[in-house]
Design a protein around this motif. Sequence first.
Motif, PDB file in Angstrom:
ATOM      1  N   PRO A 344       0.812  -1.229   0.000  1.00 46.40           N
ATOM      2  CA  PRO A 344       0.000   0.000   0.000  1.00 46.40           C
ATOM      3  C   PRO A 344       0.839   1.270   0.000  1.00 46.40           C
ATOM      4  N   LEU A 345       1.967   1.223   0.656  1.00 49.16           N
ATOM      5  CA  LEU A 345       2.870   2.374   0.674  1.00 49.16           C
ATOM      6  C   LEU A 345       3.125   2.888  -0.741  1.00 49.16           C
ATOM      7  N   PHE A 346       3.392   1.951  -1.670  1.00 50.44           N
ATOM      8  CA  PHE A 346       3.707   2.364  -3.042  1.00 50.44           C
ATOM      9  C   PHE A 346       2.438   2.607  -3.860  1.00 50.44           C
ATOM     10  N   VAL A 347       1.480   1.676  -3.763  1.00 50.46           N
ATOM     11  CA  VAL A 347       0.259   1.832  -4.565  1.00 50.46           C
ATOM     12  C   VAL A 347      -0.387   3.183  -4.268  1.00 50.46           C
ATOM     13  N   ASN A 348      -0.408   3.549  -2.975  1.00 48.75           N
ATOM     14  CA  ASN A 348      -1.050   4.818  -2.575  1.00 48.75           C
ATOM     15  C   ASN A 348      -0.087   6.001  -2.620  1.00 48.75           C
ATOM     16  N   LYS A 349       1.144   5.730  -2.966  1.00 44.10           N
ATOM     17  CA  LYS A 349       2.192   6.762  -2.964  1.00 44.10           C
ATOM     18  C   LYS A 349       2.131   7.555  -1.654  1.00 44.10           C
ATOM     19  N   ALA A 350       2.166   6.795  -0.572  1.00 48.77           N
ATOM     20  CA  ALA A 350       2.045   7.420   0.754  1.00 48.77           C
ATOM     21  C   ALA A 350       3.372   8.055   1.130  1.00 48.77           C
ATOM     22  N   GLY A 351       3.384   9.359   1.218  1.00 51.46           N
ATOM     23  CA  GLY A 351       4.645  10.065   1.468  1.00 51.46           C
ATOM     24  C   GLY A 351       4.740  10.590   2.878  1.00 51.46           C
ATOM     25  N   TYR A 352       5.806  11.326   3.117  1.00 56.38           N
ATOM     26  CA  TYR A 352       6.047  11.861   4.451  1.00 56.38           C
ATOM     27  C   TYR A 352       5.042  12.964   4.784  1.00 56.38           C
ATOM     28  N   GLY A 353       4.666  13.012   6.055  1.00 59.35           N
ATOM     29  CA  GLY A 353       3.785  14.067   6.539  1.00 59.35           C
ATOM     30  C   GLY A 353       2.425  14.062   5.874  1.00 59.35           C
ATOM     31  N   GLY A 354       1.985  12.858   5.451  1.00 61.66           N
ATOM     32  CA  GLY A 354       0.657  12.759   4.845  1.00 61.66           C
ATOM     33  C   GLY A 354       0.598  13.295   3.420  1.00 61.66           C
ATOM     34  N   THR A 355       1.732  13.646   2.851  1.00 56.96           N
ATOM     35  CA  THR A 355       1.748  14.133   1.460  1.00 56.96           C
ATOM     36  C   THR A 355       2.080  12.968   0.519  1.00 56.96           C
ATOM     37  N   LYS A 356       2.168  13.253  -0.758  1.00 55.58           N
ATOM     38  CA  LYS A 356       2.617  12.229  -1.703  1.00 55.58           C
ATOM     39  C   LYS A 356       4.087  12.456  -2.085  1.00 55.58           C
ATOM     40  N   CYS A 357       4.785  13.202  -1.262  1.00 56.70           N
ATOM     41  CA  CYS A 357       6.225  13.409  -1.486  1.00 56.70           C
ATOM     42  C   CYS A 357       6.994  12.200  -0.970  1.00 56.70           C
ATOM     43  N   PRO A 358       7.985  11.705  -1.682  1.00 58.57           N
ATOM     44  CA  PRO A 358       8.610  12.294  -2.868  1.00 58.57           C
ATOM     45  C   PRO A 358       7.961  11.903  -4.196  1.00 58.57           C
ATOM     46  N   PHE A 359       6.933  11.003  -4.149  1.00 56.32           N
ATOM     47  CA  PHE A 359       6.422  10.460  -5.424  1.00 56.32           C
ATOM     48  C   PHE A 359       5.902  11.574  -6.339  1.00 56.32           C
ATOM     49  N   GLU A 360       5.262  12.569  -5.731  1.00 55.94           N
ATOM     50  CA  GLU A 360       4.724  13.662  -6.549  1.00 55.94           C
ATOM     51  C   GLU A 360       5.374  14.990  -6.168  1.00 55.94           C
ATOM     52  N   CYS A 361       6.618  14.894  -5.803  1.00 60.77           N
ATOM     53  CA  CYS A 361       7.383  16.086  -5.416  1.00 60.77           C
ATOM     54  C   CYS A 361       7.592  16.979  -6.648  1.00 60.77           C
ATOM     55  N   PRO A 362       7.468  18.288  -6.509  1.00 57.89           N
ATOM     56  CA  PRO A 362       7.701  19.179  -7.663  1.00 57.89           C
ATOM     57  C   PRO A 362       9.111  19.044  -8.243  1.00 57.89           C
ATOM     58  N   LEU A 363      10.040  18.554  -7.418  1.00 60.58           N
ATOM     59  CA  LEU A 363      11.415  18.388  -7.933  1.00 60.58           C
ATOM     60  C   LEU A 363      11.551  17.138  -8.800  1.00 60.58           C
ATOM     61  N   TYR A 364      10.499  16.292  -8.793  1.00 61.25           N
ATOM     62  CA  TYR A 364      10.564  15.061  -9.596  1.00 61.25           C
ATOM     63  C   TYR A 364       9.939  15.327 -10.964  1.00 61.25           C
ATOM     64  N   GLU A 365      10.736  15.198 -12.001  1.00 64.77           N
ATOM     65  CA  GLU A 365      10.242  15.544 -13.338  1.00 64.77           C
ATOM     66  C   GLU A 365       9.629  14.361 -14.067  1.00 64.77           C
ATOM     67  N   GLY A 366       9.701  13.187 -13.467  1.00 68.40           N
ATOM     68  CA  GLY A 366       9.086  12.012 -14.088  1.00 68.40           C
ATOM     69  C   GLY A 366       7.692  11.791 -13.520  1.00 68.40           C
ATOM     70  N   HIS A 367       7.145  10.616 -13.838  1.00 70.04           N
ATOM     71  CA  HIS A 367       5.855  10.249 -13.265  1.00 70.04           C
ATOM     72  C   HIS A 367       5.902   8.764 -12.950  1.00 70.04           C
ATOM     73  N   VAL A 368       5.416   8.400 -11.782  1.00 73.78           N
ATOM     74  CA  VAL A 368       5.487   6.985 -11.411  1.00 73.78           C
ATOM     75  C   VAL A 368       4.144   6.511 -10.881  1.00 73.78           C
TER      76      VAL A 368
END
Length: 435
Positions: A344-368
């Motif tokens: 679930p950690l990956f499927v939900n892109k569960a990031g730090y502090g309840g965000t989707k970071c780093p998966f959807e971090c503005p510094l990430y130019e790709g998409h996963v």
Amino acid sequence: MSKLAIEGGTPVRSKNPIVETDVFEQEEFDALVQVASQKKLRRAEAAVEYEQTIADWFNVKHAIAVSSGTTALHIALAAFGIGPGDEVIVTPYTFVASDTAVLEQNAIPIFADVDPVHLTLDPNEVARLITPRTKAIIPVTISGSLVDMDPIMELAKQHNLWVLEDACQSLGATYKGKMVGTIGHVGVFSTITGKITNTGEGGFVITNDSDLYDKMWGYTDFARKKSLGPASKYHFGLPCTNYRITNMQAAIGTQQMKRAWDMIRKRTENADYLSSKLEGTPGIVLPPKSPWGERVYFYYLIRLLPQVLGTDMLNFAVALAAEGVYNLRYLSTTRWMVPQHLEPLFVNKAGYGGTKCPFECPLYEGHVEYYRGLCPVAEQACDEVFWLASVHPLLEKQDLDDIADAVKKVVFELIDRKHKGLAVEYATDEHRALL
Ligand SMILES: Cc1ncc(COP(=O)(O)O)c(C=O)c1O
């Protein structure tokens, strides 16, 4: 054919369960007492001695003993300079730490599928997934099964990538004559209870790269500079933390390294003995030897062929447990491998502090995205490859005989039922809930 214990028959093993304790002999005890009697419990001389013993054992320049295999992975990625926006190619067939270590550096794990026989990273899949954002590859020698490292190192050279060998389960394995862990830029090992050498909790890194060594040293100990000596001040120029090992663990670790080859050999003997007992059993595939070198064994894995056995791995596990050679407690642990990209950690892109970071971090130019079908070979392996038993060095012949007899008993009964067209429903909802 004798009746299965799950159906009221006599279990293969009715006596004590098969226990895996730490190998802890008089030498470990004396070493522990020595550091305690010197009142030097925290990291000091015993840790330095342990690190030298490790470096000598591998014939490498540097070793750092740390608090766990997980923290060992982290300091290596930090030393590589991995950070936000970077991608690291990882395997889905591993313990979660190999992949979550990447998140510790706010980078993105990219899952490459595995080879169906050896269950380790498939170099063709790695090649397919390299992008301009890729910075490192983490091959994992899962349960001692080798990775084909030459093509991985070639890709790393071509694309200027770091290679971090997660050898937490494979102390003593060799690839084309080279010690696993010495082929990439850094090798990582775990010494938690149950691993090939144990210090209760603990891990270590090895490397021949002195610059990486200095950086990893700093990440272990609040960015302290090793060259300035043990009492030197801290240098808070970088994010830093404390991953130190204690002298107590290190003192035990030194003794463990001295008996490591004996324990590795014993594990291989145990695995070979199980293979000799199980050879020719229909419906199962035994763990392969490696075409690339000498593998080692952490656990003994068998592939169950559902089309022959007529049922899934869970029914098999429940029947085996009733025979007294398998502990259902393992159902909820790492022994029941889950494709990591489906956690679930990956499927939900569960990031730090309840965000989707780093998966959807503005510094990430790709998409996963992480979803079923991303790594079909690993997904099938997780449904079919059963972590049957440890080949712990303290197991006795009777333990191994019982394991093999129970496997054969269950396999032949399942095949018989399949031929008779009888359904198998040993697993209850309670068992399914454990997965
Ligand atoms: C393949 C693998 N990587 C990493 C780890 C993490 O090691 P530790 O539990 O010492 O943090 C483990 C073991 O637990 C492991 O099996």
